[in-house]
Structure formats: structure tokens, C-alpha cells
Motif scaffolding. Structure first.
Motif, PDB file in Angstrom:
ATOM      1  N   ASN A 230      40.147  41.815  43.021  1.00 54.99           N
ATOM      2  CA  ASN A 230      39.562  40.519  43.351  1.00 54.99           C
ATOM      3  C   ASN A 230      39.430  40.411  44.869  1.00 54.99           C
ATOM      4  O   ASN A 230      40.425  40.373  45.594  1.00 54.99           O
ATOM      5  CB  ASN A 230      40.469  39.404  42.818  1.00 54.99           C
ATOM      6  CG  ASN A 230      39.870  38.029  42.985  1.00 54.99           C
ATOM      7  OD1 ASN A 230      38.961  37.826  43.787  1.00 54.99           O
ATOM      8  ND2 ASN A 230      40.375  37.066  42.231  1.00 54.99           N
ATOM      9  N   PHE A 231      38.180  40.361  45.351  1.00 55.74           N
ATOM     10  CA  PHE A 231      37.918  40.288  46.792  1.00 55.74           C
ATOM     11  C   PHE A 231      37.578  38.865  47.245  1.00 55.74           C
ATOM     12  O   PHE A 231      37.026  38.675  48.322  1.00 55.74           O
ATOM     13  CB  PHE A 231      36.763  41.227  47.167  1.00 55.74           C
ATOM     14  CG  PHE A 231      37.110  42.684  47.069  1.00 55.74           C
ATOM     15  CD1 PHE A 231      37.880  43.300  48.048  1.00 55.74           C
ATOM     16  CD2 PHE A 231      36.672  43.446  45.989  1.00 55.74           C
ATOM     17  CE1 PHE A 231      38.203  44.641  47.967  1.00 55.74           C
ATOM     18  CE2 PHE A 231      36.984  44.797  45.897  1.00 55.74           C
ATOM     19  CZ  PHE A 231      37.748  45.391  46.885  1.00 55.74           C
ATOM     20  N   GLU A 232      37.901  37.859  46.416  1.00 52.42           N
ATOM     21  CA  GLU A 232      37.562  36.482  46.762  1.00 52.42           C
ATOM     22  C   GLU A 232      38.544  35.873  47.764  1.00 52.42           C
ATOM     23  O   GLU A 232      38.357  34.748  48.217  1.00 52.42           O
ATOM     24  CB  GLU A 232      37.505  35.623  45.495  1.00 52.42           C
ATOM     25  CG  GLU A 232      36.382  36.034  44.535  1.00 52.42           C
ATOM     26  CD  GLU A 232      36.400  35.210  43.267  1.00 52.42           C
ATOM     27  OE1 GLU A 232      37.268  34.317  43.156  1.00 52.42           O
ATOM     28  OE2 GLU A 232      35.548  35.458  42.389  1.00 52.42           O
ATOM     29  N   PHE A 233      39.597  36.594  48.093  1.00 58.38           N
ATOM     30  CA  PHE A 233      40.587  36.118  49.058  1.00 58.38           C
ATOM     31  C   PHE A 233      40.310  36.729  50.431  1.00 58.38           C
ATOM     32  O   PHE A 233      39.892  37.884  50.533  1.00 58.38           O
ATOM     33  CB  PHE A 233      42.000  36.515  48.621  1.00 58.38           C
ATOM     34  CG  PHE A 233      42.436  35.913  47.315  1.00 58.38           C
ATOM     35  CD1 PHE A 233      43.165  34.735  47.298  1.00 58.38           C
ATOM     36  CD2 PHE A 233      42.137  36.525  46.103  1.00 58.38           C
ATOM     37  CE1 PHE A 233      43.590  34.175  46.101  1.00 58.38           C
ATOM     38  CE2 PHE A 233      42.556  35.986  44.908  1.00 58.38           C
ATOM     39  CZ  PHE A 233      43.279  34.802  44.902  1.00 58.38           C
ATOM     40  N   PRO A 234      40.565  35.985  51.506  1.00 53.28           N
ATOM     41  CA  PRO A 234      40.283  36.516  52.849  1.00 53.28           C
ATOM     42  C   PRO A 234      41.215  37.633  53.292  1.00 53.28           C
ATOM     43  O   PRO A 234      40.884  38.373  54.232  1.00 53.28           O
ATOM     44  CB  PRO A 234      40.456  35.279  53.752  1.00 53.28           C
ATOM     45  CG  PRO A 234      41.342  34.349  52.989  1.00 53.28           C
ATOM     46  CD  PRO A 234      41.004  34.574  51.546  1.00 53.28           C
ATOM     47  N   ASP A 235      42.361  37.785  52.639  1.00 47.69           N
ATOM     48  CA  ASP A 235      43.313  38.804  53.107  1.00 47.69           C
ATOM     49  C   ASP A 235      43.139  40.159  52.417  1.00 47.69           C
ATOM     50  O   ASP A 235      43.880  41.098  52.692  1.00 47.69           O
ATOM     51  CB  ASP A 235      44.765  38.315  52.944  1.00 47.69           C
ATOM     52  CG  ASP A 235      45.121  37.960  51.505  1.00 47.69           C
ATOM     53  OD1 ASP A 235      44.183  37.729  50.711  1.00 47.69           O
ATOM     54  OD2 ASP A 235      46.317  37.907  51.190  1.00 47.69           O
ATOM     55  N   VAL A 236      42.150  40.270  51.521  1.00 47.22           N
ATOM     56  CA  VAL A 236      41.822  41.559  50.907  1.00 47.22           C
ATOM     57  C   VAL A 236      40.348  41.841  51.149  1.00 47.22           C
ATOM     58  O   VAL A 236      39.495  41.037  50.750  1.00 47.22           O
ATOM     59  CB  VAL A 236      42.125  41.566  49.387  1.00 47.22           C
ATOM     60  CG1 VAL A 236      41.750  42.911  48.770  1.00 47.22           C
ATOM     61  CG2 VAL A 236      43.593  41.275  49.132  1.00 47.22           C
TER      62      VAL A 236
END
Length: 464
Positions: A230-236
Motif C-alpha cells: 500500500n503506497f497511499e501513505f507518505p512514509d512508504v
């Protein structure tokens, strides 16, 4: 007493404990006050608050002036444990073993006597503890030696803390220290508790969200397809090789070199990253330069003697910063350098001779053939000693034969990174086929993901 300790520990929480954490706290307090001949296995996945529980327990015990000894398998893991608990922590080897004779050229260590009575021992990153031969230490079984040391004295008890989803020791399918079955048949009972509920803060972190997803796939044994991220988070973030140099440079500027790491699947790929970082980011053209970060590639018992007991041996996986190069040599068809090294995890500086040939080797350290070649070459200088035993005794004190084997530490394998944490992690899993998928691969990913505390970059991540 149980209720009093429970409230005291709870007061050190920075948030309201979850119901599962409260159940664990109650079990821990009961164990600390009344359990005898029992080991507590405290397991917890990333984001479940395991660190908060352990930290609160340690701080409460300190306030109540109850003796606590903290340990971890590696120097870096001990440093992480000390930082979050605000309490001194040791490596397991440093605490439980003693050198049989001061300056023993064999580097042999025997199990020490536990002089701490009625003391709580807490060991973090227990998934890394081995139960197979470690050569020069005690019985050769670290797990059994640890238990023998702790329970060899009145009123002592042991809490083993770890994450069962992480990689087990090399060559093993499970971590013995976190497996209740391992202790069956011994005189010791076990209490096993596993934190599984991810706390609210973890749901705001892409690193922990994805780590939890990987852990669920492991638990459900879903190994047949590529795990979705899941790339919807800014830290990944997913990046290509074209962006890698710029992003690593930025991480070095903002977090520092020692708080940034590249994790790779093999020593070969780690070497490629190390060379690229040194040449294109740090602009170091020499084979070795002052300021370089090095990782020890093999246990060494020779150069630690100058630390006056601060360091019994220099361990495989320890990180050192090169402060100065005194001299370089070519000897016995190998390349060496006399250097000054600073080991930040122990706050110790040493003079040592290092072997340069391992810096870019694709093997973890010198191969058997290379080690034998060096041994035979050095032996030629001692052949005037007729007595074989005396000859070998003097050879064990030879600085060429005892040269530290090192690699660059900007990029490492996942096993070498285990036990450490960095603000920014760049993860390269290399080329993965469907045949390579399985439990081991997911545990590798989970362990690598959870090394990052603030930012995780996935390098050349395939769409599938």
C-alpha cells in the motif's frame, strides 16, 4: 503488590493501554512478583506496543529500586534497547561470558557466574538468539547458556522479548527463544503472551500498515502470490534506480549517514550499492577513506584487548567508523591497512589491522580456501619453531592472521540489519520469481520493512 506494581507500570505509559496491553501488564506483574523457575516469552508484532510495555515495566522497576538487567544479541540492538528504556543495556555475550584467561590467544570464553540475586533479566530481539554452536563461547549453545546463567542464582527470572514474524537465526526455521516447545522437557515452565492488536498510532504509519499486512499473510500462509504494498501513505514510497542517488543523498543530508541504510538481498548486491554510494554520493575514489563506515564480517578476539575490558571481542555485524588510515600493506598476497576505528555502539576507539580483500568480496567473509591460504602463508614465518603446539600458540598472536575482516556498511543484507533501526531505509529485494515466494521471503520482507522508523523506499518495485 501485584496491583501496586500494575498501577506503577501503567503510570509510565504515554497513552491509555489497550485491553490486550493491560492483560499483558497484569501477567507481567504477576510473573515479576511471584513466578519461580519460569520464563516469560513476550512476543509482539510491529506496532502492537511491545516497546511501550517493556519500557514502562523497566522504568517502574527502576523507580522502585528493583534490580533489572537488560540485554540484546548485538551491540546495535542493545543500543536501541538502552535508548527507549533509558537504562544501561549489554550484549548477551558481554554479560554472561568471561574470558577464561586474560589475553587468551584462543579467545575462549566460559559461562560466568551470575552474581545478581533476585534480579529481573530482560532480553530484547530474542528472535536472533541461536541454539547452535558458537565456537568459543561456553557450551556453544547461546540459548541454553543464557538460561543457565540467569536461573543459576536465587530469585532471578528472565523475560525474552521478540517478534516471531521476523527472520529466525540463520539456518533455522523458527526462533528457539520464542518457541515454548523449545523449553519443554526442562525444569523450567513458560508463560507465553503475544501482542497482536495494532495500536491506533500504527494505523497512521504506512510502514506499520504494510508490515502488519505481511505478518497477516505469514500467519495465514498465503505465499503463492506477490504481496501487495500500500503506497497511499507518505512514509512508504516506490522509487526507480534513476532516483536512488538523489534520494540517498537527501537522506544523508537530513538524517545523517549513520541513520540511513540500504538493505539488499545478497552480499553481491550490497557490494554494488556500497560502491555506488561511495563513488557517486560520497565522491570517494580511494579503496578506503577516512570517515568510511565499515561492518565487521567475522568475530575477532585480538584487537579488543586494548579496550581494558570495555569490549571482550569485536562481533560479526558490529559497525565501525574509520577515523584514520596509518599505513597500507601488501603481504602474503593479501592487502591490509593499519587504522584507527571508532565503534559507536560501544563508544570505544581502537587501533587495528584490517583486511582489505573482504571489502568487495561476494562472500560474507574470507572463504575457507582464502583463510587456509593466509594461514599457510603466515605459518611459513613460524616454521623455525619446531614444537607444533608452541608454533600455533605464537601464530594465534600474529597481527596479520588476526586482521579484522570488514565490509562497507552503507548497504547490508537483512540478517546483518536485524536488531537495528534507522530513520530511512532503502529496500532492494532484487529480482524475485514466483518460485522464490514463500514464508521465508515474507519474513525477509517483514524484517526489512520494520527496520525503518520514519521512511521506507522500495527500490525498483515491480508493478505486480
Amino acid at each position: 503488590m501485584n496491583k501496586f506494581l500494575f498501577e506503577k507500570v501503567k503510570s509510565y505509559f504515554s497513552h491509555v493501554p489497550t485491553s490486550q496491553q493491560e492483560t499483558l501488564l497484569s501477567a507481567l506483574c504477576e510473573f515479576v512478583i511471584s513466578a519461580n523457575d519460569t520464563i516469560f516469552l513476550l512476543k509482539g508484532y510491529a506496532g502492537t506496543g511491545k516497546t511501550s510495555v517493556v519500557s514502562a515495566l523497566i522504568r517502574a522497576m527502576d523507580e522502585l529500586k528493583q534490580p533489572v538487567i537488560l540485554m540484546a544479541p548485538t551491540g546495535r540492538a542493545a543500543k536501541v534497547l538502552a535508548s527507549y528504556s533509558d537504562h544501561t543495556a549489554y550484549t548477551i555475550h558481554k554479560k554472561i561470558y568471561r574470558q577464561q584467561t586474560a589475553g587468551d590467544p584462543n579467545g575462549a570464553f566460559s559461562l560466568d557466574i551470575n552474581l545478581h540475586k533476585h534480579t529481573l533479566f530482560i532480553v530484547d530481539e530474542a528472535s536472533m538468539i541461536t541454539n547452535y554452536s558458537e565456537g568459543n563461547f561456553g557450551s556453544g549453545n547461546l540459548m541454553e547458556d543464557l538460561v543457565s546463567y540467569v536461573y543459576g542464582t536465587e530469585g532471578c527470572r528472565l523475560i525474552l522479548v521478540g517478534d516471531s514474524a521476523q527472520l529466525p537465526p540463520v539456518g533455522q526455521e523458527i526462533s528457539p527463544a520464542l518457541d515454548p516447545n523449545y523449553f519443554r522437557g526442562s525444569y523450567l515452565k513458560t508463560i507465553s503472551f503475544e501482542l497482536t492488536d495494532v495500536v491506533r498510532q500504527a494505523n497512521e504509519s504506512g510502514i506499520l500498515w504494510n508490515a502488519t499486512h505481511l505478518r497477516q499473510l505469514i500467519s495465514e500462509e498465503q505465499f503463492s502470490s506477490f504481496p501487495k504494498v500500500n503506497f497511499e501513505f507518505p512514509d512508504v514510497q516506490k522509487i526507480t534506480g534513476e532516483d536512488l542517488i538523489e534520494e540517498i543523498s537527501s537522506a544523508y543530508s537530513h538524517n545523517g549517514i549513520d541513520d540511513t541504510i540500504v538493505i539488499s538481498r545478497s552480499n553481491k548486491r550490497a557490494n554494488i550499492f556500497n560502491m555506488g554510494i561511495r563513488n557517486r554520493i560520497l565522491y570517494r575514489e580511494e579503496n578506503l577513506s577516512s570517515g568510511d563506515l565499515l561492518m565487521i564480517a567475522k568475530n575477532n578476539y585480538f584487537w579488543s584487548k586494548q579496550t581494558e575490558g570495555k569490549l571482550d571481542f569485536i562481533a560479526n555485524g558490529d559497525v565501525a567508523q574509520l577515523k584514520r588510515i596509518r599505513h597500507t600493506y601488501e603481504m602474503y598476497d593479501f592487502h591490509f591497512a593499519d587504522v584507527i576505528l571508532f565503534l559507536p555502539d560501544y563508544d570505544v576507539e581502537i587501533d587495528a589491522r584490517i583486511l582489505l580483500d573482504t571489502l568487495q568480496s561476494e562472500s560474507p567473509s574470507l572463504t575457507y580456501e582464502e583463510s587456509n591460504k593466509l594461514f599457510m602463508a603466515v605459518q611459513e614465518d613460524y616454521m623455525h619453531i619446531g614444537n607444533k603446539r608452541e608454533r600455533y600458540k605464537q601464530m594465534r598472536e600474529d597481527p596479520w592472521l588476526n586482521a579484522l575482516q570488514v565490509k562497507f556498511a552503507y548497504a547490508v543484507t537483512c540478517h546483518k540489519a536485524q536488531g537495528g533501526q534507522w530513520s530511512t531505509v532503502f529496500l532492494d529485494q532484487g529480482y524475485i520469481t514466483e518460485e522464490m515466494l514463500g514464508k521465508e521471503h515474507l519474513r525477509w520482507l517483514y524484517t526489512a520493512f520494520t527496520r525503518a522508523t520514519k521512511k521506507l523506499y522500495l527500490v525498483n518495485w515491480k508493478e505486480e
